[in-house]
Design an enzyme around this catalytic site. Structure first.
Site, PDB file in Angstrom:
ATOM      1  N   GLU A 137      -0.921   3.754   6.047  1.00  0.00           N
ATOM      2  CA  GLU A 137      -0.969   4.571   4.510  1.00  0.00           C
ATOM      3  C   GLU A 137      -0.061   5.308   4.229  1.00  0.00           C
ATOM      4  O   GLU A 137       0.099   6.535   4.997  1.00  0.00           O
ATOM      5  CB  GLU A 137      -2.569   4.967   4.765  1.00  0.00           C
ATOM      6  CG  GLU A 137      -3.057   5.224   3.492  1.00  0.00           C
ATOM      7  CD  GLU A 137      -3.293   3.939   2.377  1.00  0.00           C
ATOM      8  OE1 GLU A 137      -3.332   4.123   1.409  1.00  0.00           O
ATOM      9  OE2 GLU A 137      -3.538   2.867   2.958  1.00  0.00           O
ATOM     10  N   ASP A 144      -7.579   5.428  -0.166  1.00  0.00           N
ATOM     11  CA  ASP A 144      -8.117   5.318   1.321  1.00  0.00           C
ATOM     12  C   ASP A 144      -9.201   4.004   1.119  1.00  0.00           C
ATOM     13  O   ASP A 144      -9.117   3.321   1.938  1.00  0.00           O
ATOM     14  CB  ASP A 144      -8.476   6.327   2.046  1.00  0.00           C
ATOM     15  CG  ASP A 144      -7.262   7.360   2.153  1.00  0.00           C
ATOM     16  OD1 ASP A 144      -6.349   7.206   2.773  1.00  0.00           O
ATOM     17  OD2 ASP A 144      -7.362   8.465   1.737  1.00  0.00           O
TER      18      ASP A 144
END
EC number: 2.7.1.147
Length: 424
Positions: A225, A408
């Protein structure tokens, strides 16, 4: 199944940016971006700069004492909220909300963070520390005013003086815990936190990151990420050194354009997006990443998937033959964006709006096809030289309750529904 996020964990202190600046006795003035914040004035100027654009940003605050003083004011401010923070911890919490999943979190976990974590999140003893790492998240609403300034969109400005996440101290703890934990998925984050470190440190640590990743057993997908960055050299190093070692990437429009600018990709002459990022341009950059740095017959790379998210639409780009269930995955990510921002269990149609482009080109660097949005089939699919694209609009929350951790949550939900094809 036991997904396993890791490495950056902190406590997010969320409050109104304008109210914090007022509490610090700062007056409105001109905005100016600073790649690193050294003082309260730098903080004020950078916050003002991004609030004026309605854009999200994240910065490192170099002065420990000043940061500590500001953090104390923020933490005690009436209405300030404390949440689990850090991409890894947020992704961990999101996975742990599913009671069948067990999560191992390796990151600097202080007492407040430990108290906030879900019971399904296991923290190895080596990750516990006596003090929490605080990240300050200054939110502002669409139309909010500060002096002459008026925010065009709701968003937030994040800053911290976080050295243990920046040094990625927990990396080796993490890899050594893997054998016992035997995960089905590994999620990495926190590389952007290295911006506060020296060039030499960054170079050495990236090599260690890649070595550690290569110690992860073959066949376990690894998702990276990305997050907001300002250092082109570091970004370029991540692209050239780390991308081939991971299976999947998650990023937003600012990270995507910055990545292309840092590594001489398509549309890199564009200084910033003008409003909603152009779908054709986004898809050109995604295609380029997978073609230049992804898995192919001639390249030893594991990268086969990119989940791109921006406020009004998402795209999941995958190398053919490696993933399934993309339609459900990209739709699930879009759905969670609408529910989490509004803090509702399901999509409340009175509180969301459809702001995605009603028609767009699928590419600008080659003859892209023109897509016209069809509400009966909201997920659009197209293909280009062995890469499949799945596009979905997002039902955007009109009055967002909380924007932090949205990316997220989107990536987590997308991963949850994605099916990886095992390759021998």
């Amino acid at each position: 199944m036991c997904p396993q996020p890791r490495v950056n964990a902190c406590v997010d202190v969320v409050l109104s940016g304008v109210k914090l600046l007022q509490a610090l006795g700062l007056n409105p003035g001109d905005g100016k971006d600073h790649s690193i914040l050294h003082s309260r004035n730098d903080l004020k100027e950078a916050f003002t700069h991004f609030m004026g654009k309605g854009a999200a940003a994240e910065r490192f605050f170099s002065d420990k004492e000043t940061f500590h003083d500001v953090a104390q004011v923020a933490s005690k401010f009436p209405g300030a909220q404390h949440y689990v923070g850090g991409n890894a911890a947020l992704i961990g919490q999101k996975f742990a909300a599913n009671s069948d999943l067990k999560v191992l979190l390796c990151g600097p976990v202080g007492p407040k963070l430990h108290e906030l974590l879900d019971d399904n999140v296991f923290v190895p003893p080596e990750s516990l520390q006596e003090v929490d790492e605080f990240h300050l998240i200054l939110e502002y609403q669409a139309g909010e005013e500060w002096g002459q300034l008026k925010a065009p969109h709701a968003n937030r400005f994040i800053f911290s003086h976080d050295l243990s996440n920046g040094a990625m101290k927990m990396l080796e703890v993490f890899v050594s815990s893997l054998e016992e934990f035997q995960p089905d998925l590994v999620v990495l984050s926190g590389l952007h936190m290295m911006e506060g470190q020296s060039k030499e440190f960054q170079r050495k640590r990236l090599l260690e990151v890649v070595t550690s990743i290569s110690d992860i057993p073959v066949g376990i997908p690894i998702h990276l990420e990305l997050a907001s960055m300002t250092n082109r050299e570091l970004m370029s190093s991540i692209v050239h050194q780390v991308f081939h070692a991971v299976t999947s990437l998650g990023l937003n429009e600012q990270e995507l354009l910055f990545l292309s600018q840092s590594a001489a990709g398509p549309h890199s002459s564009l200084s910033s997006w003008n409003g909603v990022p152009d779908v054709g341009m986004v898809s050109d950059i995604l295609f380029w990443i997978l073609k230049e740095h992804g898995k192919s017959k001639s390249r030893a790379s594991d990268l086969t998937r990119i989940h791109f998210h921006t406020l009004v639409y998402h795209i999941l780009a995958t190398v053919d033959g490696h993933w399934a269930n993309q339609l459900a995955a990209v739709a699930a990510g879009a759905r969670v964006a609408g529910t989490q921002a509004c803090a509702t269990e399901t999509i409340d149609t009175s509180r969301v709006s459809l702001r995605a482009p009603h028609e767009f080109l699928t590419s600008h660097s080659e003859a892209g096809s023109r897509v016209i949005f069809n509400p009966d089939e909201p997920v659009t699919e197209w293909h280009r030289e062995g890469v499949s694209f799945h596009f979905t609009p997002v039902l955007v929350c009109k009055d967002p309750v909380r924007t932090v951790g949205l990316g997220d949550a989107i990536s987590t939900e997308g991963l949850f529904y994605s099916e990886v094809h095992p390759h021998h």
